[in-house]
Design a protein around this motif. Structure first.
Motif, short mmCIF file in Angstrom:
data_model
loop_
_atom_site.label_atom_id
_atom_site.label_comp_id
_atom_site.label_asym_id
_atom_site.label_seq_id
_atom_site.Cartn_x
_atom_site.Cartn_y
_atom_site.Cartn_z
N ARG A 8 -3.82 37.05 -25.52
CA ARG A 8 -3.41 37.28 -24.14
C ARG A 8 -4.38 38.27 -23.51
NH1 ARG A 8 1.67 37.25 -25.72
NH2 ARG A 8 2.86 35.64 -24.72
N ALA A 9 -4.90 37.96 -22.34
CA ALA A 9 -5.81 38.88 -21.67
C ALA A 9 -5.90 38.52 -20.20
CB ALA A 9 -7.19 38.82 -22.32
N GLU A 10 -6.55 39.40 -19.45
CA GLU A 10 -6.67 39.17 -18.01
C GLU A 10 -7.76 38.16 -17.68
OE1 GLU A 10 -4.73 40.49 -15.51
OE2 GLU A 10 -3.51 41.08 -17.24
N THR A 11 -8.76 38.07 -18.55
CA THR A 11 -9.89 37.20 -18.24
C THR A 11 -10.19 36.26 -19.41
OG1 THR A 11 -11.55 38.67 -19.20
CG2 THR A 11 -10.96 39.07 -16.89
N GLU A 12 -10.84 35.15 -19.07
CA GLU A 12 -11.22 34.18 -20.09
C GLU A 12 -12.18 34.82 -21.11
OE1 GLU A 12 -11.86 29.98 -18.96
OE2 GLU A 12 -13.85 30.24 -19.86
N GLU A 13 -13.06 35.70 -20.63
CA GLU A 13 -14.02 36.34 -21.53
C GLU A 13 -13.30 37.14 -22.61
OE1 GLU A 13 -14.34 36.27 -18.17
OE2 GLU A 13 -15.94 34.78 -18.30
N GLU A 14 -12.26 37.89 -22.20
CA GLU A 14 -11.52 38.68 -23.19
C GLU A 14 -10.77 37.79 -24.17
OE1 GLU A 14 -9.26 42.22 -21.68
OE2 GLU A 14 -10.10 41.55 -19.78
N ILE A 15 -10.22 36.71 -23.65
CA ILE A 15 -9.53 35.76 -24.54
C ILE A 15 -10.50 35.20 -25.57
CG2 ILE A 15 -8.49 33.46 -24.66
CD1 ILE A 15 -6.46 34.66 -23.17
N LEU A 16 -11.68 34.81 -25.09
CA LEU A 16 -12.66 34.23 -26.00
C LEU A 16 -13.10 35.24 -27.05
CD1 LEU A 16 -14.79 32.12 -23.50
CD2 LEU A 16 -13.13 31.29 -25.18
N GLN A 17 -13.18 36.52 -26.65
CA GLN A 17 -13.55 37.54 -27.62
C GLN A 17 -12.46 37.71 -28.67
OE1 GLN A 17 -14.91 41.19 -25.92
NE2 GLN A 17 -15.32 42.09 -27.92
N GLN A 18 -11.20 37.74 -28.21
CA GLN A 18 -10.09 37.84 -29.16
C GLN A 18 -10.07 36.63 -30.08
OE1 GLN A 18 -6.25 38.60 -27.38
NE2 GLN A 18 -7.10 40.09 -25.96
N ALA A 19 -10.31 35.46 -29.50
CA ALA A 19 -10.30 34.22 -30.29
C ALA A 19 -11.40 34.24 -31.34
CB ALA A 19 -10.45 33.02 -29.36
N ALA A 20 -12.57 34.75 -30.95
CA ALA A 20 -13.70 34.80 -31.89
C ALA A 20 -13.36 35.73 -33.05
CB ALA A 20 -14.96 35.26 -31.17
N MET A 60 -1.88 38.16 -13.28
CA MET A 60 -1.34 37.12 -14.19
C MET A 60 -2.21 37.07 -15.44
SD MET A 60 -0.65 33.10 -13.40
CE MET A 60 -0.03 33.46 -11.75
N ALA A 61 -1.54 37.04 -16.59
CA ALA A 61 -2.29 37.02 -17.84
C ALA A 61 -2.66 35.59 -18.22
CB ALA A 61 -1.44 37.64 -18.95
N LYS A 62 -3.77 35.48 -18.90
CA LYS A 62 -4.15 34.19 -19.48
C LYS A 62 -3.74 34.18 -20.94
CE LYS A 62 -8.03 33.43 -16.37
NZ LYS A 62 -7.33 32.39 -15.61
N VAL A 63 -3.39 33.01 -21.42
CA VAL A 63 -2.86 32.88 -22.78
C VAL A 63 -3.59 31.75 -23.51
CG1 VAL A 63 -0.79 32.40 -24.14
CG2 VAL A 63 -0.59 33.59 -21.98
N LEU A 64 -3.85 32.02 -24.78
CA LEU A 64 -4.39 30.98 -25.66
C LEU A 64 -3.56 30.97 -26.93
CD1 LEU A 64 -6.59 29.02 -26.80
CD2 LEU A 64 -7.72 31.06 -27.66
N ARG A 65 -3.01 29.83 -27.26
CA ARG A 65 -2.30 29.69 -28.54
C ARG A 65 -3.19 28.93 -29.51
NH1 ARG A 65 1.56 29.90 -24.87
NH2 ARG A 65 3.34 31.19 -25.34
N CYS A 66 -3.36 29.51 -30.68
CA CYS A 66 -4.19 28.86 -31.69
C CYS A 66 -3.64 27.46 -32.01
CB CYS A 66 -4.23 29.74 -32.93
SG CYS A 66 -5.66 29.49 -33.96
N SER A 67 -2.32 27.33 -32.00
CA SER A 67 -1.72 26.03 -32.32
C SER A 67 -2.10 24.97 -31.28
CB SER A 67 -0.21 26.15 -32.40
OG SER A 67 0.33 26.64 -31.19
N ASP A 68 -2.44 25.40 -30.05
CA ASP A 68 -2.81 24.44 -29.00
C ASP A 68 -4.14 23.75 -29.27
OD1 ASP A 68 -0.51 24.88 -27.61
OD2 ASP A 68 -1.41 26.19 -26.11
N ILE A 69 -4.95 24.34 -30.14
CA ILE A 69 -6.20 23.66 -30.49
C ILE A 69 -6.08 22.96 -31.84
CG2 ILE A 69 -7.65 25.14 -29.06
CD1 ILE A 69 -8.61 26.46 -31.71
#
Ligand SMILES: [Zn+2]
Length: 58
Positions: free
Chosen positions: A19-31, A1-10
């Motif tokens: 979208r990534a498999e882990t929170e670490e990857e999401i945080l890297q993409q977000a950074a 299952m993929a994890k998702v972060l929408r910029c609009s949600d913050i």
């Protein structure tokens, strides 16, 4: 299952979605996104807390 972060949600007026498999990857993409698009050289602690709070499973 993929994890998702929408910029609009913050609270950003932005349609970026990470979208990534882990929170670490999401945080890297977000950074990278925050630096490239929002001019944040690093994500402030209060924003990081929001980001962690809104990451959810797709
Ligand atoms: Zn954004």
């Amino acid at each position: 299952m993929a994890k998702v972060l929408r910029c609009s949600d913050i609270g950003m007026d932005c349609d970026f979605v990470a979208r990534a498999e882990t929170e670490e990857e999401i945080l890297q993409q977000a950074a990278e996104h925050a630096a490239a698009t929002h001019g944040m050289e690093e994500i402030p602690a209060n924003v990081l807390a929001k980001v962690r709070a809104v990451i959810h499973d797709e």
